[in-house]
Design a protein around this motif. Structure first.
Motif, short mmCIF file in Angstrom:
data_model
loop_
_atom_site.label_atom_id
_atom_site.label_comp_id
_atom_site.label_asym_id
_atom_site.label_seq_id
_atom_site.Cartn_x
_atom_site.Cartn_y
_atom_site.Cartn_z
N HIS A 181 13.55 6.58 -20.29
CA HIS A 181 12.87 7.76 -19.76
C HIS A 181 11.41 7.47 -19.44
O HIS A 181 10.63 7.15 -20.34
CB HIS A 181 12.97 8.89 -20.79
CG HIS A 181 12.45 10.19 -20.34
ND1 HIS A 181 11.53 10.92 -21.07
CD2 HIS A 181 12.72 10.93 -19.24
CE1 HIS A 181 11.26 12.05 -20.45
NE2 HIS A 181 11.97 12.08 -19.33
N GLU A 202 14.01 5.48 -15.59
CA GLU A 202 13.81 6.75 -14.89
C GLU A 202 12.33 6.91 -14.58
O GLU A 202 11.47 6.47 -15.36
CB GLU A 202 14.31 7.90 -15.78
CG GLU A 202 14.28 9.28 -15.14
CD GLU A 202 13.03 10.09 -15.50
OE1 GLU A 202 12.92 11.23 -15.02
OE2 GLU A 202 12.17 9.58 -16.25
N LEU A 262 16.69 5.50 -11.73
CA LEU A 262 16.99 6.93 -11.67
C LEU A 262 15.69 7.61 -11.27
O LEU A 262 14.79 7.77 -12.09
CB LEU A 262 17.49 7.43 -13.03
CG LEU A 262 17.73 8.92 -13.19
CD1 LEU A 262 18.77 9.43 -12.19
CD2 LEU A 262 18.14 9.25 -14.62
N ILE A 269 19.45 9.61 -21.48
CA ILE A 269 18.08 9.29 -21.10
C ILE A 269 17.20 9.41 -22.33
O ILE A 269 17.23 10.43 -23.02
CB ILE A 269 17.61 10.23 -19.97
CG1 ILE A 269 18.55 10.13 -18.77
CG2 ILE A 269 16.18 9.91 -19.56
CD1 ILE A 269 18.32 11.20 -17.71
#
Length: 296
Positions: free
Chosen positions: A46, A73, A154, A283
């Motif tokens: 994340h 991400e 992502l 995540i």
């Protein structure tokens, strides 16, 4: 990327990618992007490995790579002069020294600063002195780092209502950096947003890109979401086995079973709970903790 290149990429993407984007070609649609590994959920770092390094920086990407995490991400926004940068908050205040450098420019919104001004900021000291001088990366710099490490992305379009046309511009930037080819679209890229219209726009512009909607629509609404997205990505507190099964019962817009990536899970117990519910991905700020707990 210079402003001229950014504008050219954004305005030219519909023509330059006409054979590839606008609608999903059969070749791409037939390829299934595997986001699971031996039944265990995929683990996504994340904002990079943000439990160990300042979020959304290249240092966080490198830390995720050192931990052996394939997926990272990030959050993308646009500067005053039209450059795409990687930043979570719509204001620069929390994660940079912008208040010190520009004390008279409250509330320090990303969109009120040029790329050159943002490049001056220290985006690491707030986290730890060890990261003093870490910069806010442009999307171009971020993509090049991920390419270098061989990781997957992502990408979240953050607050897209503030940045008209950011979907088109982001796709243009991805294309310029080599992320619109078969290999990347098959299993290295997902674009997500909390804004359903932004997800719809992304799919319309390039039907080969895998998309995700951040949120937890009602089960009765899932069929309508399946018309424009491939994933439903809820907060972990909304995850139940029944909800995951309901999502899995639908085929997403690219013709594959819809998936669930949940966020933000930072402890082993919660990771095991959502894994047992059948999520496809988790995540986490501490991706190694989740991986070790779930075998992802």
């Amino acid at each position: 990327m210079s402003m001229r290149r950014a504008v050219a990429a954004a305005t030219g993407v519909l023509l330059g990618m006409s054979a590839l984007t606008l609608t999903a070609s059969p070749a791409y649609a037939a390829d299934s992007q595997d986001t699971t590994s031996d039944g265990a959920p995929v683990v996504v770092a994340h904002r990079g490995a943000s439990g160990y390094a300042p979020e959304n920086t290249l240092a966080a990407v490198r830390k995720a790579d050192k931990l052996g995490i394939d997926w990272v991400e990030n959050d993308v926004q646009r500067t005053k002069d039209g450059e795409l940068v990687v930043m979570h908050d719509t204001t620069l205040a929390r994660t940079t020294n912008v208040e010190k450098l520009y004390p008279d420019r409250s509330p320090w919104n990303v969109s009120d600063f040029t790329a050159k001004e943002i490049a001056r900021l220290d985006a690491g000291s707030w986290f730890s002195d060890a990261y003093a001088g870490e910069k806010v990366p442009t999307l171009e710099q971020y993509l090049r780092q991920i390419n270098k490490s061989g990781q997957k992305l992502l990408l979240e379009l953050k607050s897209p209502q503030l940045y008209p046309g950011i979907e088109l511009q982001t796709l243009g930037e991805l294309r310029s950096e080599g992320w619109a080819d078969r290999a990347h679209l098959k299993d290295k890229l997902i674009i997500q947003s909390f804004d359903a219209n932004s997800v719809k726009t992304t799919h319309t512009l390039n039907g080969s890109v895998k998309t995700g909607f951040l949120g937890n629509p009602k089960v009765s609404e899932l069929a309508s979401y399946a018309k424009f997205t491939d994933q439903i990505n809820p907060t972990h507190s909304a995850v139940t086995k029944d909800y995951v099964d309901a999502v899995h019962s639908h085929k997403g817009v690219r013709g594959e079973r819809m998936e669930v990536l949940t966020w933000t899970v930072n402890d082993a117990s919660t990771a095991r709970t959502v894994a047992k519910a059948g999520v496809d991905g988790i995540i986490s700020n501490f991706p190694d903790v989740v991986r070790d707990a779930t075998g992802g």
